[in-house]
Design a protein around this motif. Sequence first.
Motif, short mmCIF file in Angstrom:
data_model
loop_
_atom_site.label_atom_id
_atom_site.label_comp_id
_atom_site.label_asym_id
_atom_site.label_seq_id
_atom_site.Cartn_x
_atom_site.Cartn_y
_atom_site.Cartn_z
N TRP A 179 0.73 -1.30 0.11
CA TRP A 179 0.14 0.04 -0.10
C TRP A 179 0.94 1.30 -0.11
CZ3 TRP A 179 -4.76 0.51 -1.41
CH2 TRP A 179 -5.59 -0.52 -1.12
N TRP A 205 0.87 4.19 -2.57
CA TRP A 205 0.76 5.74 -2.41
C TRP A 205 1.65 6.60 -2.88
CZ3 TRP A 205 -1.16 3.68 3.17
CH2 TRP A 205 -2.39 3.16 2.99
N GLU A 212 1.08 12.61 -9.08
CA GLU A 212 0.45 13.88 -8.85
C GLU A 212 0.93 15.06 -8.46
OE1 GLU A 212 -2.69 12.55 -6.21
OE2 GLU A 212 -3.84 11.25 -7.69
N PRO A 272 -7.84 13.32 -3.27
CA PRO A 272 -6.44 13.76 -3.86
C PRO A 272 -6.69 14.69 -5.10
CG PRO A 272 -6.44 11.13 -3.78
CD PRO A 272 -7.75 11.94 -3.27
N SER A 300 -3.58 9.98 1.31
CA SER A 300 -3.68 8.61 0.43
C SER A 300 -4.79 7.80 1.01
CB SER A 300 -2.33 8.11 0.25
OG SER A 300 -1.90 7.74 1.64
N HIS A 301 -4.87 7.99 2.20
CA HIS A 301 -5.70 6.77 3.01
C HIS A 301 -6.35 7.77 4.29
CE1 HIS A 301 -1.81 6.38 5.04
NE2 HIS A 301 -2.45 6.30 6.06
N ASP A 319 -8.64 3.00 1.58
CA ASP A 319 -7.82 3.75 0.52
C ASP A 319 -8.47 5.00 -0.16
OD1 ASP A 319 -5.62 3.90 -1.00
OD2 ASP A 319 -7.15 3.47 -2.74
N ARG A 346 -8.17 6.47 -2.72
CA ARG A 346 -8.59 6.49 -4.05
C ARG A 346 -9.48 5.52 -4.80
NH1 ARG A 346 -3.25 7.83 -3.65
NH2 ARG A 346 -2.86 9.73 -4.45
N SER A 347 -9.49 4.13 -4.02
CA SER A 347 -10.14 2.97 -4.36
C SER A 347 -11.47 2.63 -3.53
CB SER A 347 -9.62 1.89 -4.62
OG SER A 347 -8.94 1.26 -3.35
#
Lengths: 715, 326
Positions: A664, A668, A675, B156, B204-205, B219, B221-222
Motif C-alpha cells: 500500500w 501511495w 500527482e 487527492p 492517500s488513506h 484507501d 482512491r479506491s
Amino acid sequence: MAAEVMLMNEIEAKAASMGIDLIIDFNSIQLPRGEDCGIVSDDEDVYHDDHLEFDSGFGNVIVVDNLPVVPREKFEKLEGVIRKIYSQIGVIKEDGLWMPVDPETKKTLGYCFIEYNTPQEAELAKEKTNGYKLDRAHIFSVNMFDDFDKYMRVPDEWAPPEIKPYTPGENLQKWLTDEKARDQFVIRAGTDTEVLWNDARQSKTELVYKRTYWTESFVQWSPLGTYLATVHRQGAAVWGGANTFNRLMRYAHPQVKLIDFSPGEKFLVTYSSHEPSNPRDANRVVINIFDVRTGKVMRDFKGSADEFTIGGAGGVAGVSWPVFRWGGGKEDKYFAKLGKNMISVYETETFSLIDKKSLKVENVVDFSWSPTDLILALFVPELGGGNQPARVSLVQIPSKVELRQKNLFSISDCKMYWQSNGEYLAVKADRYTKTKKSTYTGFELFRIKERDIPIEVLELDNKNDKIIAFAWEPKGHRFAVIHGDNPRPDISFYSMKSSHNLGRVSKLTTLKGKQANALFWSPGGRFIVLAGLKGFNGQLEFFNVDELETMATAEHFMATDIEWDPTGRYVATAVTSVHEMENGFNIWSFHGKLLYRILKDHFFQFLWRPRPPPFLSAEKEEEILKYLKKYSKKYDAEDQDVSMLLSEQDREKRRMLKEEWEKWISEWRRASEEEKLERQKLRDGEASDEEEEYEAKEVEVEEILDFSEEVLFEE
Amino acid sequence: MRPILMKGHERPLTFLKYNRDGDLLFSCAKDHTPTVWFADNGERLGTYRGHNGAVWSCDVSRDSMRLITGSADQTVKLWNVQTGAQLYTFNFGSPARSVDFSVGDKLAVITTDPFMELTSAIHVKRIARDPTEQTEESELVIKGPQGRINRAVWGPLNRTIVSAGEDAVIRIWDSETGKLLREADKESGHKKTITSLTKSADGSHFLTGSLDKSAKLWDTRSLTLIKTYVTERPVNAVAMSPLLDHVVLGGGQDASAVTTTDHRAGKFEAKFFDKILQEEIGGVKGHFGPINALAFNPDGKSFSSGGEDGYVRLHHFDPDYFNIKI
C-alpha cells in the motif's frame, strides 16, 4: 373470524333449509397449486406440522351434544340456559352460539356449537361440562370441533401401520471424542445463537454451528449434553448430531414458557401458563411430559395456576420451577410434585402415582431429592404458634418409609443442600432468638451413608452472622460458607472429616473480610472461585482449598454470571444484557489466568455443554491419578508444539501484514509522485510535497542568543 | 510527560486542528468561541468571537492565515488567524457541521445538517484570495445521503469529495459534477453512524470512527477497506500518527448513558492501536467524559484530546513511546 363464522352460519342455514346434510372437511379445502395467497411460511417444516395440529382455526369451537330436543316455542329458553352455563367458563363470541333446527319439524336437533374467544377457554369448557347432567335424560357430551373433524377422517378399514426401515442415527456424543479434548459451549447474543469450541490452547474459540433466530426465548443443554433444546411459540425442539446440529425432535406445546429435562435426558417437561379470559380467575397452567426420543406425550397436567403454586414461604405467587422434581439419579424413575398437604410421587413406568396415592404430609412446604438415591428430604414448618415443632424428615421412595426425622424449634425458615454424591445433607435453619425479634442461623448436617444417619449441629463462631452463601464441594466432604455483613463478609471452609477421624465436622479456615457474595466450586472439587457479583462489580478470587491459599485475584468488571466448564479446567465469566455495557465473556484457567475475552453486544446466555459421567471405574481413575506424571508428559509435549506453532503462525501473520502494508505504501508513493506536478499547480507552484510525507529528521538549529564584542587585550 | 490540561472552554469540545507547522492548536466547542493555543505549552493565544451557536469544526489554511469555522448558528465564518477578525460569513438554512479547505486553499467543502424540511447537503464554496471579493455562491451542492453528514473532506488533487455520516455509508463524489463515484461496501463497512473521519498526512488513506465501536482504514482512491480496529466503546474521534504506525481512537459511552457507579464504566480512554497489526497497544486516561475530538501534532511528537468534560488535554510523548515494540 367473526365475519367468517357468520358466513358459515349463513351457508349452513341455507343448506339446512334445503335439507342438505352439510359436512365440510376443512382440511380438504386446498389452495390452488403454486398459490400461497400471500401467506409466507417462515419454516416450511414447522409450518406444515403445526398447521395440522393447531392452526385449523376452529380450536376455539366446541360441540355440545345430548341437549334436549325442543320445539320452536322453547328454543329461546333452552338457548338461554346453555348460554348461562357456558358464559361462566369463558367469553362466548358474538353470534358464537348456534343451535341448528330441523327445517321440517322446526325442532332443535339436540346439539349446538359454541365459539369462544380463545382455544384455552374452549378446552376448559370441554373439560368442565363434558358429562354435565342437565337432567336425568340429558347428560352433555362435549367435544372439540377439531376432534370431530379428526375422527370423521379416520378410515373405516384398518390398514396395517407402515414399518419404516431402520436408519441408524448419528452419534450424538461425537463431541466427546474431540482429539484435543476440548469442551463446547453455547452463547446467545442479539439474534444469533452459536455453539463454539473452547480452544484454550490457542486462546480463541472455534465455531461449531451458528444460526440466527434459532430460538425464540432461550436455549438449554440436556443434563448429559446430548441435546440442545430451543423454545418456540409452537413448542420446544431438541438439536444434536455428530458434526453439526440437526433438529432431532419437536415437542408441540403452544406458548411454552419453561422446559426441564429429567436428569437422564429421557423426558422433557414443558410448561405454559395462559391468561384467563376472566381476570379474577387464576392463570391456566398446562404441563406436558414428553419422551425425548419418540416425541410422545407421556402425561399431561392441566389446571389452574393455584394448584401448582403451593410451597415456598407464605404463598409466593407464581409457579416455582421446576414443578416436577426428578429423583433417583440418572434412572429417571420417579418424579414428584409438591401439593397442598401432600407430595405426589409418580413413577415413569406407567406415569401414575406410586400406590395410586400421594404421600400425605400435613403442611409440607418444601422437599428435595437426594441427587443419587431414592430419598426425599422434606420440611414442615412450625405449627400452632410453636406448639408443634418444625421438622425435617427423610423418606425412602417407593416404600415411603421414614428413614430419619429431626424436630427443630423456633424455626423461621429452612433450606436444604445436598452434596452431589448424596452423602451429606445440610439443612440451614434460621431460628428466632428468644425475643423473637431477630434470627440467627445454624446448620443440621446429616450423614446419609452412615448407620442410622447421624445428625450433627453446627453453629458458626459468631452465630449472629448472616449467611450469604453456602456450597458443598462437588463429590467432596467440604463446604464453604460466606457469612457476616456486607460489604466485607468472611468466608469459612469446613470439612465433614476431622483430622482424628472422629466423624465430626471441623473448620479448616476462615478468610476475613472478602469482597464476595457467591461461591463457585470446580466440578472436580479442590478449587473454588469466590466471586463478588452485583454490588462488588465482579471481583474474583481463585482459591485452592487443599492448600488453603489464594491462587489469583482478578476482576471481570460488572460480571453477572460465572460457570466452570464440566471438566473443571476453565472458568467462564460473563456480563449479560442486564447491563447495557461490557457485554461479553472471559475465559479463565482454573488458577485464574485470563486466557481470552470476547465482547458481544446484547449478550444473553453462556452455557457450557455438560458431559456425561465418565465410564472409567473409580479404581481406574485412581490409577490415572497415580501415574499422572507419565500421562501428562505427552500432553505437555503437545502443548509445547502448539505454542511453537502458534508463535510461528503469529510471526508469519505479522510478516504478511507488514508486506501487505508495504505494498500500500509503495502504491501511495507512486500515486503521490504522479500527482506531484498537479498538486504544485493547485498550490500556485509551491513545492513542498516532501513535507507531507513527514519523516522524522534531525534538524540542528543554531540560535544566536546574544552577541557582544569584547576586546580582550589591549596593548 | 504529564499532560497539559487546557481550560478555556465552558462546554464540551467538538473538534481540534493543528496548523501545518504544528505550533498552533485550534479548538472548537459547544460554547460559541473557537480558541487558538500554543501547541507546545498550551498557552491560550486568543479566541474568535462572533458565532452564536455551537461550533462543530474548523480548518486552517496551509499558510496559517485563514481559519474557517462551521457552526450550529447556520453560518460558516472565515477569520483572520492573527487578528481574530471576521472576514466573511456564509449563511445557510441549517446548521453547518463540517468544513475542510482544499489543496491550495481555494475551495472549501461544507456540510449542512437536515433541518426543518431541508435535507442534509454538501456545499463547495470558492474561497477568494482577497476577502473583500468573497461571494456567497456555491460552486456545487450535493444532496442525497440520509441523515446528518458528519464529515466531508477533499480527495487527492481536489478531484473527489469523501463524505460519511449517520447512514454509516462512506461515499466518494466527483467534485466537479457532484456525481456519486463510489460507495463503501455495506457488508464490510460500518454498521452505525460514522462520527469522525481523518485523512493521512499525504491524503492517500483515511480513518473513520463509528458508534459501532470500530474504526476502519480506507484507501482514498479506491475506497478499499484496509484495516479494522475494534474497541469496546462507541468511537467519537480518530487520529493517525504522522510519525509512527499508530492510530488513536477516542470515545466512550454516550454522555447520557454514563453510569454513575464507577469511573471505569465509561472507559473514556484514548486507545492506541498498531496501525498495521490492528492490535491495541495502550491507552491514555484522563478525561471525565467521552472524548469528542483528537488531533496529532504534524511532527508526531504530541497529540491532544478534547472531551465532553470541556477540557483539552495536550500530551507530549515520553521518549519511551518512540521505542514501542510489539
